[in-house]
Scaffold this motif. Structure first.
Motif, PDB file in Angstrom:
ATOM      1  N   GLY A 176      45.792  -0.024  55.720  1.00 43.20           N
ATOM      2  CA  GLY A 176      46.592   0.856  56.566  1.00 43.20           C
ATOM      3  C   GLY A 176      46.113   2.277  56.424  1.00 43.20           C
ATOM      4  N   GLY A 177      46.888   3.177  56.972  1.00 42.32           N
ATOM      5  CA  GLY A 177      46.501   4.574  56.822  1.00 42.32           C
ATOM      6  C   GLY A 177      46.791   5.042  55.405  1.00 42.32           C
ATOM      7  N   GLN A 178      45.760   5.448  54.697  1.00 38.79           N
ATOM      8  CA  GLN A 178      45.987   5.998  53.363  1.00 38.79           C
ATOM      9  C   GLN A 178      45.963   7.515  53.437  1.00 38.79           C
ATOM     10  OE1 GLN A 178      42.528   4.284  51.719  1.00 38.79           O
ATOM     11  NE2 GLN A 178      43.500   2.323  51.204  1.00 38.79           N
ATOM     12  N   ASP A 179      45.975   7.996  54.680  1.00 36.75           N
ATOM     13  CA  ASP A 179      45.833   9.440  54.830  1.00 36.75           C
ATOM     14  C   ASP A 179      47.039  10.162  54.278  1.00 36.75           C
ATOM     15  OD1 ASP A 179      43.606   8.734  56.103  1.00 36.75           O
ATOM     16  OD2 ASP A 179      44.425   8.999  58.121  1.00 36.75           O
ATOM     17  N   ASN A 180      46.768  11.304  53.790  1.00 36.26           N
ATOM     18  CA  ASN A 180      47.810  12.146  53.233  1.00 36.26           C
ATOM     19  C   ASN A 180      48.069  13.260  54.224  1.00 36.26           C
ATOM     20  OD1 ASN A 180      49.480  13.608  51.691  1.00 36.26           O
ATOM     21  ND2 ASN A 180      48.090  13.851  49.961  1.00 36.26           N
ATOM     22  N   GLU A 181      49.214  13.170  54.889  1.00 39.49           N
ATOM     23  CA  GLU A 181      49.502  14.188  55.897  1.00 39.49           C
ATOM     24  C   GLU A 181      50.526  15.174  55.376  1.00 39.49           C
ATOM     25  OE1 GLU A 181      48.901  11.478  59.902  1.00 39.49           O
ATOM     26  OE2 GLU A 181      50.824  12.436  59.478  1.00 39.49           O
ATOM     27  N   GLN A 182      50.450  16.350  55.906  1.00 40.56           N
ATOM     28  CA  GLN A 182      51.350  17.398  55.428  1.00 40.56           C
ATOM     29  C   GLN A 182      51.560  18.381  56.574  1.00 40.56           C
ATOM     30  OE1 GLN A 182      49.687  19.270  52.013  1.00 40.56           O
ATOM     31  NE2 GLN A 182      51.411  20.658  51.718  1.00 40.56           N
ATOM     32  N   ARG A 183      52.778  18.916  56.679  1.00 42.21           N
ATOM     33  CA  ARG A 183      53.037  19.942  57.695  1.00 42.21           C
ATOM     34  C   ARG A 183      53.571  21.187  57.009  1.00 42.21           C
ATOM     35  NH1 ARG A 183      54.093  16.902  62.882  1.00 42.21           N
ATOM     36  NH2 ARG A 183      53.015  14.999  62.324  1.00 42.21           N
ATOM     37  N   ILE A 184      52.944  22.297  57.289  1.00 40.88           N
ATOM     38  CA  ILE A 184      53.416  23.562  56.731  1.00 40.88           C
ATOM     39  C   ILE A 184      53.807  24.442  57.902  1.00 40.88           C
ATOM     40  CG2 ILE A 184      52.806  25.556  55.319  1.00 40.88           C
ATOM     41  CD1 ILE A 184      50.566  23.840  54.122  1.00 40.88           C
ATOM     42  N   SER A 185      55.097  24.815  57.974  1.00 42.32           N
ATOM     43  CA  SER A 185      55.486  25.620  59.129  1.00 42.32           C
ATOM     44  C   SER A 185      55.017  27.055  58.942  1.00 42.32           C
ATOM     45  CB  SER A 185      56.998  25.566  59.321  1.00 42.32           C
ATOM     46  OG  SER A 185      57.638  26.228  58.281  1.00 42.32           O
ATOM     47  N   LEU A 186      54.599  27.632  60.064  1.00 38.81           N
ATOM     48  CA  LEU A 186      54.033  28.979  60.010  1.00 38.81           C
ATOM     49  C   LEU A 186      55.013  29.960  60.623  1.00 38.81           C
ATOM     50  CD1 LEU A 186      50.463  28.267  61.356  1.00 38.81           C
ATOM     51  CD2 LEU A 186      51.131  28.565  58.997  1.00 38.81           C
ATOM     52  N   ASN A 187      55.295  31.034  59.967  1.00 35.87           N
ATOM     53  CA  ASN A 187      55.943  32.153  60.639  1.00 35.87           C
ATOM     54  C   ASN A 187      55.433  33.453  60.046  1.00 35.87           C
ATOM     55  OD1 ASN A 187      57.755  32.791  58.367  1.00 35.87           O
ATOM     56  ND2 ASN A 187      58.608  30.794  58.877  1.00 35.87           N
TER      57      ASN A 187
ATOM     58  N   THR B 297      48.668  31.027  49.248  1.00 35.39           N
ATOM     59  CA  THR B 297      47.455  30.230  49.191  1.00 35.39           C
ATOM     60  C   THR B 297      47.810  28.845  48.678  1.00 35.39           C
ATOM     61  OG1 THR B 297      47.024  31.021  46.971  1.00 35.39           O
ATOM     62  CG2 THR B 297      45.933  32.174  48.758  1.00 35.39           C
ATOM     63  N   VAL B 298      47.126  27.845  49.221  1.00 29.16           N
ATOM     64  CA  VAL B 298      47.377  26.464  48.834  1.00 29.16           C
ATOM     65  C   VAL B 298      46.074  25.898  48.294  1.00 29.16           C
ATOM     66  CG1 VAL B 298      48.211  24.238  49.617  1.00 29.16           C
ATOM     67  CG2 VAL B 298      49.002  26.294  50.739  1.00 29.16           C
ATOM     68  N   ARG B 299      46.146  25.262  47.106  1.00 33.18           N
ATOM     69  CA  ARG B 299      44.947  24.635  46.545  1.00 33.18           C
ATOM     70  C   ARG B 299      44.893  23.190  47.000  1.00 33.18           C
ATOM     71  NH1 ARG B 299      42.596  27.639  42.528  1.00 33.18           N
ATOM     72  NH2 ARG B 299      43.767  29.570  42.243  1.00 33.18           N
TER      73      ARG B 299
ATOM     74  N   VAL C 291      40.471  26.398  48.571  1.00 35.35           N
ATOM     75  CA  VAL C 291      41.668  27.235  48.595  1.00 35.35           C
ATOM     76  C   VAL C 291      41.958  27.645  50.038  1.00 35.35           C
ATOM     77  CG1 VAL C 291      42.751  29.316  47.751  1.00 35.35           C
ATOM     78  CG2 VAL C 291      41.125  28.091  46.323  1.00 35.35           C
ATOM     79  N   VAL C 292      43.129  27.218  50.546  1.00 39.29           N
ATOM     80  CA  VAL C 292      43.515  27.573  51.912  1.00 39.29           C
ATOM     81  C   VAL C 292      44.462  28.757  51.842  1.00 39.29           C
ATOM     82  CG1 VAL C 292      44.707  26.781  53.964  1.00 39.29           C
ATOM     83  CG2 VAL C 292      43.251  25.230  52.710  1.00 39.29           C
ATOM     84  N   GLN C 293      44.151  29.765  52.605  1.00 42.83           N
ATOM     85  CA  GLN C 293      45.003  30.943  52.607  1.00 42.83           C
ATOM     86  C   GLN C 293      45.788  31.000  53.912  1.00 42.83           C
ATOM     87  OE1 GLN C 293      42.984  34.701  52.566  1.00 42.83           O
ATOM     88  NE2 GLN C 293      44.797  35.795  51.831  1.00 42.83           N
ATOM     89  N   ILE C 294      47.109  31.150  53.792  1.00 43.76           N
ATOM     90  CA  ILE C 294      47.971  31.283  54.967  1.00 43.76           C
ATOM     91  C   ILE C 294      48.531  32.685  54.968  1.00 43.76           C
ATOM     92  CG2 ILE C 294      50.029  30.440  56.122  1.00 43.76           C
ATOM     93  CD1 ILE C 294      49.598  27.811  54.622  1.00 43.76           C
ATOM     94  N   LYS C 295      48.292  33.391  56.038  1.00 36.95           N
ATOM     95  CA  LYS C 295      48.784  34.764  56.101  1.00 36.95           C
ATOM     96  C   LYS C 295      49.448  34.941  57.456  1.00 36.95           C
ATOM     97  CE  LYS C 295      47.165  39.417  55.091  1.00 36.95           C
ATOM     98  NZ  LYS C 295      45.974  40.236  54.856  1.00 36.95           N
ATOM     99  N   GLY C 296      50.773  34.922  57.451  1.00 29.03           N
ATOM    100  CA  GLY C 296      51.479  35.006  58.721  1.00 29.03           C
ATOM    101  C   GLY C 296      51.171  33.792  59.570  1.00 29.03           C
ATOM    102  N   LEU C 297      50.680  34.022  60.784  1.00 27.74           N
ATOM    103  CA  LEU C 297      50.375  32.917  61.674  1.00 27.74           C
ATOM    104  C   LEU C 297      48.912  32.492  61.571  1.00 27.74           C
ATOM    105  CD1 LEU C 297      52.329  34.258  64.732  1.00 27.74           C
ATOM    106  CD2 LEU C 297      53.021  32.450  63.198  1.00 27.74           C
ATOM    107  N   LYS C 298      48.150  33.165  60.675  1.00 25.72           N
ATOM    108  CA  LYS C 298      46.721  32.868  60.593  1.00 25.72           C
ATOM    109  C   LYS C 298      46.418  32.023  59.352  1.00 25.72           C
ATOM    110  CE  LYS C 298      45.356  37.144  60.598  1.00 25.72           C
ATOM    111  NZ  LYS C 298      44.390  38.262  60.612  1.00 25.72           N
ATOM    112  N   VAL C 299      45.425  31.196  59.489  1.00 24.56           N
ATOM    113  CA  VAL C 299      45.038  30.298  58.401  1.00 24.56           C
ATOM    114  C   VAL C 299      43.532  30.353  58.234  1.00 24.56           C
ATOM    115  CG1 VAL C 299      45.031  27.911  57.623  1.00 24.56           C
ATOM    116  CG2 VAL C 299      46.946  28.740  58.927  1.00 24.56           C
TER     117      VAL C 299
END
Lengths: 183, 149
Positions: free
Chosen positions: B67-78, B84-86, B94-102
């Motif tokens: 089946g799908g072993q994918d790991n999904e995730q939703r991070i709401s942006l405002n 930052t998310v590792r 390292v993913v950086q979220i700054k306001g509405l930009k990623v």
């Protein structure tokens, strides 16, 4: 429709004539006239008929005439029970209630031009609210300024036509003979 | 029609614009211009509220039977979020979220394509890092989800 007196046949016949006129105008408009540039805007030629019928009928008959017109026009253009139909029937209901009550209180101060503009604009705003309920975002209100402008302009056009028609002697005579034995 | 109304109607001599008509028309034209300047901001705020960052980790071609072993995730942006998310498990991404930009700020993958993609801020844009099997996409906002004739 409860009308008594000598003129009840005249009243019912006029009701049918106005319904037929309204249906033909709105079908003609949706089938043969090109849509306006603004999405969701149209001329609303059938509202000429609704406004003139204000001179002849009681308020509830004007309302039922308009709603029946919307239903039959939807039958003929094939949009019955689609989203468009729900938009137009709610908007027709709200805007004709508003226009009928304003006509009863304010006609004389305001002419058919103002009534027509109020009807058109309230129609558009109601449609936007219903669209918001359906789609679920406020983003539909981006259309608000354009629809206000379109409603004002088309309402003005229709109102001027109605004023011209209402000024005619033969229409005055018809109105007079309709209310002659008004009970 | 009441006989009152008929008197008013038949007494009318001119059938042009009355003062009240002009007032109504001017009011609506004015509010049209007013909303022309107000609603775009209003709509921008409302669409910003439902954009989110869609993250899919460990995506791979599905094998038959698994089946799908994918790991999904939703991070709401405002506009107020800044963090930052590792990601990337043993690796470093390292993913950086700054306001509405990623963007992907750092990564230890060999080609650094994810870092070079830079900032994304519009719905539909995406960042992909193949070595880490990470897929980032901005979703929501002004996606067309209905059309009205």
């Amino acid at each position: 429709m409860q009308v008594s007196g000598e003129n009840r046949y005249f009243y019912v016949s006029l009701y049918a004539v106005f319904l037929a006129l309204g249906i033909s105008l709105s079908v003609f408009e949706s089938l043969y006239l090109p849509p306006l540039v603004i999405p969701g805007a149209k001329l609303g030629l059938a509202n000429i008929v609704t406004l003139i019928s204000l001179l002849f009928f009681k308020g509830r008959d004007v309302l039922s005439n308009t709603l029946l017109r919307v239903v039959f026009a939807a039958f003929l253009t094939g949009t019955f029970f689609t989203t468009i139909f729900i938009f137009s029937i709610t908007a027709a209901l709200i805007s004709s209630l508003l226009v009928i009550s304003m006509y009863k209180r304010l006609y004389g101060t305001i002419s058919f031009i103002g009534l027509s503009v109020i009807g058109a604009v309230s129609h558009n705003i109601t449609q936007l609210y219903v669209a918001k309920l359906f789609i679920g975002t406020n983003a539909v209100f981006v259309h608000l300024p354009l629809l206000l402008l379109a409603g004002t302009l088309t309402g003005m056009l229709n109102g001027m036509i109605v004023n011209m028609i209402a000024g005619r002697e033969d229409i005055k005579w018809l109105v007079f003979s309709n209310m002659n034995q008004d009970s | 029609m009441t006989s009152d109304g008929f008197k008013k109607y038949s007494k009318k001599k001119s059938y042009g614009f009355t003062l009240a008509d002009v007032v109504v028309i001017a009011l609506f034209l004015f509010s049209s211009v007013y909303f022309f300047f107000v609603t775009p901001n209003f709509a921008k705020v409302s669409s910003a509220n439902n954009t989110y960052l869609y993250v899919k980790k460990g995506a791979r071609l599905p094998k038959p039977g698994t089946g799908g072993q994918d790991n999904e995730q939703r991070i709401s942006l405002n506009s107020s979020v800044s963090r930052t998310v590792r990601m990337g498990g043993e690796g470093r991404c390292v993913v950086q979220i700054k306001g509405l930009k990623v963007r992907v700020k750092e990564s230890d993958c060999p080609d650094k394509i994810c870092v070079k993609t830079g900032w994304i801020d519009k719905p539909g844009q995406s960042i992909i890092c193949l070595p880490h099997r990470i897929y980032l996409e901005i979703k929501g906002g002004e996606d067309l989800d209905a059309s009205i004739r």
